[in-house]
Scaffold this motif. Structure first.
Motif, mmCIF file in Angstrom:
data_model
loop_
_atom_site.group_PDB
_atom_site.id
_atom_site.type_symbol
_atom_site.label_atom_id
_atom_site.label_comp_id
_atom_site.label_asym_id
_atom_site.label_seq_id
_atom_site.Cartn_x
_atom_site.Cartn_y
_atom_site.Cartn_z
ATOM 1 N N GLY A 56 -7.238 54.703 -0.409
ATOM 2 C CA GLY A 56 -8.075 55.860 -0.083
ATOM 3 C C GLY A 56 -9.533 55.563 0.165
ATOM 4 N N ASP A 57 -9.989 54.350 -0.185
ATOM 5 C CA ASP A 57 -11.392 54.009 0.025
ATOM 6 C C ASP A 57 -11.619 53.154 1.266
ATOM 7 O OD1 ASP A 57 -12.336 55.426 -2.159
ATOM 8 O OD2 ASP A 57 -12.041 53.743 -3.531
ATOM 9 N N LEU A 58 -10.589 53.010 2.107
ATOM 10 C CA LEU A 58 -10.763 52.284 3.367
ATOM 11 C C LEU A 58 -11.830 52.961 4.226
ATOM 12 C CD1 LEU A 58 -7.120 51.449 4.516
ATOM 13 C CD2 LEU A 58 -8.935 49.780 4.045
ATOM 14 N N ARG A 59 -12.651 52.138 4.855
ATOM 15 C CA ARG A 59 -13.648 52.663 5.796
ATOM 16 C C ARG A 59 -13.052 52.631 7.199
ATOM 17 N NH1 ARG A 59 -19.829 51.279 4.053
ATOM 18 N NH2 ARG A 59 -19.630 51.910 1.871
ATOM 19 N N LEU A 60 -12.225 53.603 7.476
ATOM 20 C CA LEU A 60 -11.599 53.702 8.800
ATOM 21 C C LEU A 60 -12.514 54.444 9.754
ATOM 22 C CD1 LEU A 60 -7.880 54.638 7.999
ATOM 23 C CD2 LEU A 60 -8.866 52.364 8.375
ATOM 24 N N VAL A 61 -12.672 53.892 10.947
ATOM 25 C CA VAL A 61 -13.353 54.579 12.036
ATOM 26 C C VAL A 61 -12.273 54.929 13.056
ATOM 27 C CG1 VAL A 61 -15.118 54.449 13.826
ATOM 28 C CG2 VAL A 61 -15.461 53.236 11.648
ATOM 29 N N ILE A 62 -11.918 56.199 13.124
ATOM 30 C CA ILE A 62 -10.846 56.630 14.024
ATOM 31 C C ILE A 62 -11.374 56.635 15.450
ATOM 32 C CG2 ILE A 62 -9.219 58.459 14.581
ATOM 33 C CD1 ILE A 62 -8.710 57.071 11.885
ATOM 34 N N ALA A 63 -10.822 55.753 16.268
ATOM 35 C CA ALA A 63 -11.295 55.600 17.644
ATOM 36 C C ALA A 63 -10.946 56.811 18.495
ATOM 37 C CB ALA A 63 -10.688 54.337 18.262
ATOM 38 N N HIS A 64 -11.798 57.094 19.451
ATOM 39 C CA HIS A 64 -11.550 58.145 20.441
ATOM 40 C C HIS A 64 -11.395 59.534 19.811
ATOM 41 C CE1 HIS A 64 -10.889 55.064 23.549
ATOM 42 N NE2 HIS A 64 -10.182 54.418 22.637
ATOM 43 N N LEU A 65 -11.988 59.729 18.644
ATOM 44 C CA LEU A 65 -11.861 61.009 17.941
ATOM 45 C C LEU A 65 -10.384 61.329 17.663
ATOM 46 C CD1 LEU A 65 -14.485 62.640 17.307
ATOM 47 C CD2 LEU A 65 -13.713 64.332 18.955
ATOM 48 N N GLY A 66 -9.538 60.270 17.749
ATOM 49 C CA GLY A 66 -8.112 60.448 17.509
ATOM 50 C C GLY A 66 -7.360 61.109 18.652
ATOM 51 N N LEU A 83 0.909 44.688 6.135
ATOM 52 C CA LEU A 83 -0.524 44.996 6.146
ATOM 53 C C LEU A 83 -1.052 45.397 4.773
ATOM 54 C CD1 LEU A 83 -1.024 46.947 9.496
ATOM 55 C CD2 LEU A 83 -1.689 44.591 8.963
ATOM 56 N N ASP A 84 -0.194 45.572 3.802
ATOM 57 C CA ASP A 84 -0.670 45.997 2.474
ATOM 58 C C ASP A 84 -1.779 45.095 1.926
ATOM 59 O OD1 ASP A 84 1.023 48.141 2.554
ATOM 60 O OD2 ASP A 84 2.393 47.416 0.978
ATOM 61 N N PRO A 85 -1.600 43.772 1.921
ATOM 62 C CA PRO A 85 -2.686 42.938 1.385
ATOM 63 C C PRO A 85 -3.946 42.984 2.248
ATOM 64 C CG PRO A 85 -0.946 41.569 2.315
ATOM 65 C CD PRO A 85 -0.415 42.956 2.286
ATOM 66 N N VAL A 86 -3.796 43.203 3.547
ATOM 67 C CA VAL A 86 -4.964 43.321 4.425
ATOM 68 C C VAL A 86 -5.744 44.577 4.094
ATOM 69 C CG1 VAL A 86 -5.712 43.626 6.815
ATOM 70 C CG2 VAL A 86 -3.914 41.966 6.267
ATOM 71 N N TRP A 87 -5.027 45.716 4.018
ATOM 72 C CA TRP A 87 -5.716 46.970 3.677
ATOM 73 C C TRP A 87 -6.385 46.854 2.314
ATOM 74 C CZ3 TRP A 87 -6.414 48.882 7.997
ATOM 75 C CH2 TRP A 87 -5.414 49.250 8.904
ATOM 76 N N ALA A 88 -5.713 46.251 1.352
ATOM 77 C CA ALA A 88 -6.284 46.119 0.010
ATOM 78 C C ALA A 88 -7.561 45.278 0.047
ATOM 79 C CB ALA A 88 -5.260 45.495 -0.936
ATOM 80 N N ARG A 89 -7.547 44.197 0.809
ATOM 81 C CA ARG A 89 -8.722 43.326 0.892
ATOM 82 C C ARG A 89 -9.881 44.045 1.597
ATOM 83 N NH1 ARG A 89 -9.398 38.068 0.062
ATOM 84 N NH2 ARG A 89 -7.139 37.729 -0.060
ATOM 85 N N LEU A 90 -9.586 44.705 2.702
ATOM 86 C CA LEU A 90 -10.649 45.393 3.433
ATOM 87 C C LEU A 90 -11.195 46.573 2.638
ATOM 88 C CD1 LEU A 90 -9.204 45.263 7.062
ATOM 89 C CD2 LEU A 90 -10.966 43.805 6.035
ATOM 90 N N GLU A 91 -10.344 47.195 1.847
ATOM 91 C CA GLU A 91 -10.807 48.267 0.972
ATOM 92 C C GLU A 91 -11.773 47.706 -0.071
ATOM 93 O OE1 GLU A 91 -8.714 51.970 -1.324
ATOM 94 O OE2 GLU A 91 -7.950 49.966 -1.776
ATOM 95 N N ARG A 92 -11.436 46.579 -0.666
ATOM 96 C CA ARG A 92 -12.316 45.976 -1.670
ATOM 97 C C ARG A 92 -13.665 45.585 -1.075
ATOM 98 N NH1 ARG A 92 -7.680 43.095 -2.976
ATOM 99 N NH2 ARG A 92 -8.540 41.154 -2.114
ATOM 100 N N HIS A 93 -13.632 45.041 0.139
ATOM 101 C CA HIS A 93 -14.865 44.562 0.772
ATOM 102 C C HIS A 93 -15.624 45.681 1.498
ATOM 103 C CE1 HIS A 93 -14.602 40.122 0.245
ATOM 104 N NE2 HIS A 93 -13.319 40.392 0.067
#
Length: 298
Positions: free
Chosen positions: A194-204, A153-163
């Motif tokens: 660290g700049d990923l826009r994560l939305v933690i589902a269900h309040l975690g 998932l490293d390249p996926v996280w990197a791409r989503l972080e950039r976008h």
């Protein structure tokens, strides 16, 4: 600011006038599921059998066709919503994403949604999804039984972080724990991206305190309210000590419902948020403004 009232809508019919009383144009729901019919049938079969696993029945409240569920959302005043699928094994994400693209074309009020899985080629099909205009991704650590920090998932996280594209991430251990659920695997991802826009589902849930702390530490981490605080859980202390900490995070709490896979009326999720008594401004941000701002909707 004290709420004008802590009495929210008790029924779906009461939801539109409640939103109007807050001066909102509608509701923005970031956690709604629309899936290929064969996939959704398997999801519903899981919940139909979940009683013995969870210690309680889980009746699907909105078991209707796609068209009927879209009409239900519109009638309740839900102006925008995601259409989340989640890949549970290798080789299915592209199939799910193709169907989701067709759904987004049919219903432009829905967010163009997609999913991914740690597998060779994931970065390539995520890149293609972004080129098609995908606005939000969903990943489900518990169902997929994968580690968020899997090197694939490293390249996926990197791409989503950039976008800067949001990812609705189910990483909590509810409704049942998995090998890779919990706060620490997500923390390890954020240490590198660290700049990923994560939305933690269900309040975690049920690790709410840990995920709320994670959001406090990372300015791009958000939380969705899906199934949090609802009466379905009974006398549950999962949320003890969490409510007050949601006040300083007002701009990063997003409304989510888990529609249609919920065992109660849709409006109940709004009702229990109003019951928290965090103020009308907090409710306005959570129910509409935060989602509209995140996804660029007027």
């Amino acid at each position: 600011m004290a709420a004008t009232s802590t009495t929210g809508p008790a029924t779906d019919d009461e939801l539109p006038p409640y939103l109007e009383s807050l001066g909102l144009p509608g509701l923005f729901d970031v956690h709604v599921h629309f899936m290929h019919p064969k996939v959704l049938a398997k999801v519903w079969a899981y919940f139909d059998s979940a009683g013995p696993k969870l210690g309680r029945p889980w009746p699907i409240a909105y078991r209707t066709s796609d068209e009927e569920r879209v009409a239900t959302l519109r009638a309740m005043g839900v102006r925008h919503y995601s259409a989340l699928s989640y890949a549970h094994k290798p080789g299915v994400a592209t199939f799910m994403n193709a169907w989701s693209t067709e759904f987004a074309a049919r219903y432009p009020e829905s967010l163009h949604s997609a999913t991914f899985f740690p597998e060779p080629g994931a970065d390539a099909y995520v890149a293609e999804a972004l080129e098609r205009g995908v606005e939000v991704f969903k990943a489900h650590v518990q169902v997929g039984e994968f580690a968020p920090d899997d090197p694939l998932l490293d390249p996926v996280w990197a791409r989503l972080e950039r976008h800067q594209v949001p990812i609705v991430l189910h990483a909590g251990s509810g409704p049942a724990p998995g090998r890779h659920t919990g706060v620490e695997p997500v923390r390890r991802v954020l240490e590198r991206f660290g700049d990923l826009r994560l939305v933690i589902a269900h309040l975690g849930m049920p690790e709410c305190e840990g995920f709320v702390q994670l959001a406090a530490e990372h300015p791009h981490v958000m939380l969705d309210t899906t199934m949090a605080f609802v009466d379905f859980w009974g006398d549950d202390h999962t949320f003890d000590g969490v409510v007050d900490r949601l006040v300083p995070l007002q701009s990063r709490v997003l409304f989510g419902s888990d529609f249609p896979n919920i065992p109660y009326a849709y409006a109940h999720q709004v009702e229990v948020l109003a019951r928290l008594g965090l103020g009308d401004d907090w409710m306005r941000d959570v129910l509409w403004h935060n989602g509209a701002r995140l996804f660029g909707r007027p």
